[in-house]
Design an enzyme around this catalytic site. Structure first.
Site, PDB file in Angstrom:
ATOM      1  N   GLU A 198       0.849  -1.187   0.000  1.00 29.85           N
ATOM      2  CA  GLU A 198       0.000   0.000   0.000  1.00 29.85           C
ATOM      3  C   GLU A 198       0.887   1.240   0.000  1.00 29.85           C
ATOM      4  O   GLU A 198       1.843   1.326   0.777  1.00 29.85           O
ATOM      5  CB  GLU A 198      -0.904   0.009   1.236  1.00 29.85           C
ATOM      6  CG  GLU A 198      -1.821   1.199   1.312  1.00 29.85           C
ATOM      7  CD  GLU A 198      -2.614   1.251   2.611  1.00 29.85           C
ATOM      8  OE1 GLU A 198      -3.340   2.240   2.812  1.00 29.85           O
ATOM      9  OE2 GLU A 198      -2.487   0.319   3.441  1.00 29.85           O
ATOM     10  N   ASP A 207      -5.421   9.419   9.296  1.00 34.95           N
ATOM     11  CA  ASP A 207      -4.046   9.041   9.614  1.00 34.95           C
ATOM     12  C   ASP A 207      -3.625   9.610  10.963  1.00 34.95           C
ATOM     13  O   ASP A 207      -3.890  10.767  11.276  1.00 34.95           O
ATOM     14  CB  ASP A 207      -3.085   9.539   8.532  1.00 34.95           C
ATOM     15  CG  ASP A 207      -3.293   8.819   7.219  1.00 34.95           C
ATOM     16  OD1 ASP A 207      -3.522   7.595   7.262  1.00 34.95           O
ATOM     17  OD2 ASP A 207      -3.231   9.466   6.163  1.00 34.95           O
TER      18      ASP A 207
END
Length: 267
Positions: free
Chosen positions: A54, A65
């Protein structure tokens, strides 16, 4: 653009084949453009036994995040990383595992759905994760990814109603990305006990592989997460090492330890 122009390794067939052979899947992460040699980490991961990789596209407002991946994104942006620059680097890289881009919808919309997906495919990227685009607004991007032969991988949250989880399982392509908990990404001391139960619930709805992510930080976490799921995604723990100076070989050793733990327990 049609499927014949796509390059790279297709996500769905590779992961399904390995899952069906009894392998627990391992997908490590790197932020695109975080260092001058960032594509060397892709190769190190692949050599260490990653089943796919990824790649996060740097973005100034990464909502899901946590601090580590945010720091990596800020470093990449400070270095001048752009969507087109990261994809140009990927076009030049040669990695024999599926490549998956994780990004936020703002970057997709700015490029245009069809143009963005075509650029992914031309760079050898065959999977896309856009975690901030709700199911109700997916249709246009679904069409664009299908036309480019890119798997649109959907993220399932433990808070989702059963009907919503069934829809995510039905519409996802490549694999289903299961969150361990309703948290941002980041290293964790331990996984929530509910993560395995959530993965098992998703697997009841999905023929695709179900991979757990968010907080998988150690080989022990990987083993625990893969008990009910088909595999794991590891991001922040690897990026913390990279930000602290880990070389591609050292990050590859981290992935190799994760791979060895999964293989030792699950064969």
């Amino acid at each position: 653009m049609n499927a014949t122009t796509a390059t790279g390794v297709a996500v769905g067939p590779r992961l399904r084949e390995r899952r069906d052979a009894g392998r627990k899947l391992l997908v490590p992460y790197v932020t695109g453009g975080v260092s001058a040699d960032w594509t060397d980490y892709l190769r190190a991961y692949a050599d260490a036994g990653a089943d796919a990789v990824e790649i996060g596209l740097p973005f100034s407002e990464p909502m899901i995040d946590g601090p580590t991946v945010q720091e990596a994104s800020e470093r990449a942006l400070h270095r001048g990383a752009t969507v087109r620059g990261v994809l140009a680097d990927l076009r030049a890289a040669r990695v024999d595992v599926p490549l998956i881009v994780m990004t936020y919808y703002h970057l997709v919309a700015r490029e245009g759905h069809a143009e963005f997906c075509a650029a992914l495919a031309e760079a050898g990227v065959r999977g896309l994760i856009v975690p901030d685009l709700p199911l109700e607004e997916l249709a246009e991007l679904e069409q664009a990814t299908a036309a480019a032969d890119v798997d649109l991988i959907l993220v399932a949250a433990p808070s989702g109603a059963p009907s919503r989880l069934r829809e995510i399982a039905a519409r996802s392509r490549g694999f289903v990305y299961a969150m361990t908990a309703m948290v941002t990404t980041g290293e964790r001391a331990e996984l929530p006990a509910s993560a395995a139960e959530f993965a098992a619930r998703l697997k009841a709805h999905a023929d695709l592989p179900v991979l757990l992510g968010f907080g998988i930080s150690t080989p022990e976490h990987a083993v625990a997460g893969a008990r009910a799921a088909d595999g794991v995604v590891v991001a922040s723990a690897l990026m913390r090492g990279l930000l602290d100076g880990a070389t591609p070989a050292e990050s590859g050793a981290q992935v190799r330890a994760l791979r060895a733990a999964l293989d030792e327990v699950y064969g």
